[in-house]
Design a protein around this motif. Structure first.
Motif, PDB file in Angstrom:
ATOM      1  N   ALA A  82       0.824  -1.206   0.000  1.00  0.00           N
ATOM      2  CA  ALA A  82       0.000   0.000   0.000  1.00  0.00           C
ATOM      3  C   ALA A  82       0.860   1.259   0.000  1.00  0.00           C
ATOM      4  CB  ALA A  82      -0.937  -0.011   1.202  1.00  0.00           C
ATOM      5  N   LEU A  93      -5.937   3.293  -4.927  1.00  0.00           N
ATOM      6  CA  LEU A  93      -6.177   2.821  -3.566  1.00  0.00           C
ATOM      7  C   LEU A  93      -6.788   3.925  -2.703  1.00  0.00           C
ATOM      8  CD1 LEU A  93      -5.723   0.211  -1.964  1.00  0.00           C
ATOM      9  CD2 LEU A  93      -3.528   1.143  -1.195  1.00  0.00           C
ATOM     10  N   LEU A 128     -10.443   3.527  -0.825  1.00  0.00           N
ATOM     11  CA  LEU A 128     -10.604   3.463   0.619  1.00  0.00           C
ATOM     12  C   LEU A 128     -10.581   4.828   1.294  1.00  0.00           C
ATOM     13  CD1 LEU A 128      -8.260   0.437   1.419  1.00  0.00           C
ATOM     14  CD2 LEU A 128     -10.742   0.418   1.217  1.00  0.00           C
ATOM     15  N   LEU A 156      -7.385   3.831   5.187  1.00  0.00           N
ATOM     16  CA  LEU A 156      -6.159   3.107   4.796  1.00  0.00           C
ATOM     17  C   LEU A 156      -5.143   3.107   5.930  1.00  0.00           C
ATOM     18  CD1 LEU A 156      -4.643   1.649   2.523  1.00  0.00           C
ATOM     19  CD2 LEU A 156      -3.787   3.874   1.758  1.00  0.00           C
TER      20      LEU A 156
END
Length: 797
Positions: free
Chosen positions: A158, A172, A176, A181
């Motif tokens: 990530a 990403l 989210l 995250l």
């Protein structure tokens, strides 16, 4: 102490020590009860007694210590043990996970020593009583490493995936959001620290509270700092400036995963390093087939007693030491002596436990069992050598004593400087990198793991280091002195020459000479009888045997008068050309015997203590290594010169009495190793810088030596020196790496290159470098397992 005057002297010596209020000595139980206060100490009292000639009894105990992970740990264990009553010396070994403690009689017990170490945060128990958890520990370590890697991987992807592929980062965040995250990362990395990473906090933080920080303390502080900073940025961002609101969860997780991976690799490498001891232990069978009233039964090896009759089938291992009673076979002794060729065994020959029987069945009688067997003694010697501390380790110990505290100070200074000249995030990254990259593990393992592998490989080659410091001393020898008889030579006379006068056959001469000598007990007679036996000759019957001391013997055989002996014995007999030949043989150091039949010269036999087949190759190998050889022997000068000329030794001291061998060694100067095998060699072995005993020699010689050659082969001297030199070179390489690594990379981690345009080291890279540092030291030491057998196989006749 042997009498009342001894008691009085001991009491006077003790009472003279400042601080002693009273001393009472008991001759019956050989104890001294002393009442004292400062400035007197137990150590001072022991020194006074030793100076008076009545040393305090000491014993050496071994502890198994779990939980040591770096040089700081071994230093802590040693300081705790040294502080216990009666302890005069303590040495902890990171590679073997053991501590060797020398304690005065009446001092702390083994249980008290183990308890003291356990209170200091390390699980300790007397060696043998402690269960072996190495397999379980490795399994748990491997499981934790995989768990840490699995939990950290999503966080790593990530955070770092966006640097490699920016669209992934945007996708990403869009999926989210940054807040969720970071919360997910918090949950995953908190699990990493609480589960697989818990070991660092459980050991490191208590060590920090005790003001005895170790490597676990550095890892705990580094990961805790990264996690705490990231947690604040996640849940209380208002406490940080806007530019400092970043998270380093991935750094904390990767640090734990990489260090655990490094420890897995380290544990596996350490297992390979200890393979020599494990292999020796596996040599001993668990049961033996013992002959008894009820026939042959299978019995545990521990139940065997001296005198037991043991049956050995083809291919089986010999259970204990003993003598062959019946049967013939060839026994493979290579794993104990390094000798590649099987050794023929017949009734009366010695067998060693752990060796492998060949194709014949044998019946033996046990002469040594349990801890007294040669294999048990070998294992003890190897363990003692592997646990030893070399003189070179003293410098390492002094440095590592302060290493972790200095790293903590450097980390604090790094944070302070970056807070002044940089950002809070930079300060955190630099401080954590300094804590993580420092590697006291490599420094702690640099010496002991090389000793462990080197002495283990030496044992596989038939070379045993009885004292660990002999490993370092042998690397520095400048010359090697040898005893002659039994060391360079076979130690018993053999028939070397057989010359027949015209009209005589050699075999007939040997048969008749052996017939006469059958009635003699002289060593030269034994040589002739063995030669006749080897040629399969049947001895004729002799009558009227008569010996003349110092000259020879005569007897009637098959109606003829036979006389054998020196020229004086055959006075009046025309020896012809045989006399000149005898003079030539005398010049070669051989004993010449004339044989006459009915007053006519029939032949000449020469007997000598022959040089071992590998002796000349051993001397040549030493010369190639820059080590000249000398010979110190009690034998006659002529014999010594002859053997010296055959082997290439020019520096010879002959006719030397046992007591004078010590003076002869000292005359050679410092850096002299002495090789011997007999009782008369014991003083010289002890006096030399390094004493090397031939393992086939006497127990007294072996106990006086620093190094033992199990095969009785002088070529083993070159092997021992080769192992010593390569091990010391390996130690120097490890120390150079360990110290150079820390000296070079700690400043880089602190960010000294950043003002010059260089990079700031990531804590993740620091963790990888630290893990690989220990692995490098271990794998470098494992190269010693490939040391070849020096000469042993090449020089077989």
């Amino acid at each position: 102490m042997t009498c009342a005057s001894c008691v009085a002297r001991v009491e006077r010596a003790l009472r003279a020590v400042p601080g002693v209020a009273g001393a009472r000595v008991n001759l019956a139980d050989e104890t001294a009860e002393v009442r004292f206060a400062a400035p007197a100490t137990r150590a001072a009292l022991a020194d006074v007694l030793a100076g008076a000639g009545y040393p305090v009894r000491e014993t050496t105990v071994m502890l198994a210590v779990e939980g040591m992970t770096c040089a700081a740990c071994t230093g802590r264990v040693e300081r705790v043990l040294a502080a216990q009553p009666g302890v005069t010396r303590a040495a902890a070994n990171l590679a073997t996970r053991r501590a060797e403690v020398t304690v005065q009689q009446g001092g702390a017990s083994v249980a008290e020593l183990a308890a003291a170490v356990t209170r200091a945060g390390y699980a300790a128990a007397p060696l043998g009583a402690a269960p072996d958890h190495r397999a379980e520990d490795l399994a748990a370590l491997t499981r934790d490493a995989w768990l840490a890697a699995g939990l950290t991987l999503p966080v790593f992807l990530a955070e770092m995936g966006g640097h490699l592929y920016p669209p992934f980062h945007h996708w990403l965040l869009g999926l989210l959001g940054q807040g969720p995250l970071w919360v997910a990362q918090f949950l995953l990395i908190s699990a990493v620290l609480a589960l697989p990473g818990r070991r660092f906090f459980a050991k490191g933080l208590p060590a920090l509270w005790r003001l005895a920080p170790d490597m676990n303390s550095l890892v705990a502080l580094g990961t805790l700092a990264a996690w705490a900073y990231s947690t604040i940025a996640t849940f209380a961002p208002a406490l940080l400036p806007p530019e400092a609101r970043v998270v380093y969860f991935e750094a904390a997780g990767v640090i734990v995963a990489l260090i655990l991976l490094g420890r897995v690799l380290e544990a596996r490498a350490r297992g390979r390093a200890g393979a020599a001891i494990a292999g020796l232990i596996r040599l001993q069978p668990r049961t033996a087939r013992v002959e008894g009233p009820d026939g042959i039964t299978e019995q545990p090896i521990d139940s065997l007693t001296i005198g037991a009759r043991i049956h050995i089938r083809p291919g089986e291992r010999v259970a204990v030491d003993g003598l062959v009673l019946a049967g013939e076979s060839a026994v493979d002794e290579s794993l104990l002596t390094g000798e590649s060729l099987p050794v023929a065994k017949a009734p009366g020959d010695a067998l060693t436990g752990g060796t492998v029987n060949g194709t014949g069945a044998l019946v033996m009688q046990a002469t040594r069992v349990g801890a007294d067997t040669a294999l048990a003694r070998i294992i003890r010697m190897v363990e003692q050598a592997q646990g030893a501390k070399l003189p070179v380790q003293a410098l390492v110990d002094r440095i590592t004593l302060w290493f972790v505290p200095v790293v903590l100070v450097v980390a604090l200074l790094t944070v302070a400087v970056w807070l002044v000249f940089g950002t809070m995030a930079q300060a955190l990254v630099a401080g954590v990198a300094v804590l993580i990259i420092a590697c006291p593990c490599a420094m702690g393992l640099a010496t002991p793991v090389s000793i462990m592998v080197g002495t283990g490989r030496a044992a596989e080659l038939g070379v045993l280091f009885r004292r660990g410091d002999a490993l370092q001393m042998l690397a520095g020898v400048r010359q090697v002195a040898f005893d002659k008889t039994g060391t360079l030579t076979e130690g018993r006379p053999v028939l070397t020459d057989l010359l027949a006068a015209p009209g005589w056959e050699r075999a007939e001469l040997l048969r008749l000479a052996a017939g006469v000598e059958a009635g003699s007990e002289h060593p030269l007679a034994g040589a002739i009888l063995r030669a006749a036996s080897e040629h399969g000759l049947a001895l004729p019957g002799a009558a009227g045997f008569a010996a003349r001391p110092g000259q020879g013997a005569s007897a009637m055989i098959e109606g003829r008068r036979l006389t054998i002996g020196n020229a004086a014995m055959l006075a009046g007999v025309d020896l012809g050309d045989l006399a000149a030949e005898a003079d030539r043989l005398h010049g070669l150091g051989r004993s010449a015997l004339f044989l006459a039949v009915d007053g006519q010269a029939a032949g000449l036999l020469a007997v000598a203590d022959r040089a071992k087949p590998t002796a000349r190759a051993a001397i040549t190998a030493l010369a190639a290594m820059g080590l000249p050889a000398a010979m110190i022997t009690g034998d006659a000068p002529g014999v010594a010169r002859a053997i010296g000329a055959e082997l290439g030794i020019t520096r010879i001291s002959a006719g030397v009495l046992p007591g004078a061998k010590v003076d002869a060694i000292r005359a050679l100067g410092p850096g002299t190793a002495f090789v011997g095998d007999g009782i008369n060699d014991a003083p010289a072995l002890a006096a030399a810088d390094v004493g090397i005993a031939i393992g086939t020699g006497t127990d007294v010689a072996i106990e006086s030596a620093d190094v033992v050659l199990m095969a009785g082969d002088p070529a083993g001297v070159a092997t021992a020196i080769t192992v010593s030199r390569r091990t010391m070179a390996n130690i120097r390489q490890n120390l150079l790496w360990a110290f150079g690594y820390n000296a070079a990379l700690i400043p880089v981690a602190a960010g000294v290159l950043v003002p010059f345009g260089g990079p700031q080291l990531s804590p993740m890279l620091a963790a990888g470098a630290m893990a690989l540092s220990s692995v490098f030291v271990l794998t470098n030491a494992l190269r010693l397992r490939r040391i070849p057998a020096h000469l042993t196989e090449k020089s077989q006749p």
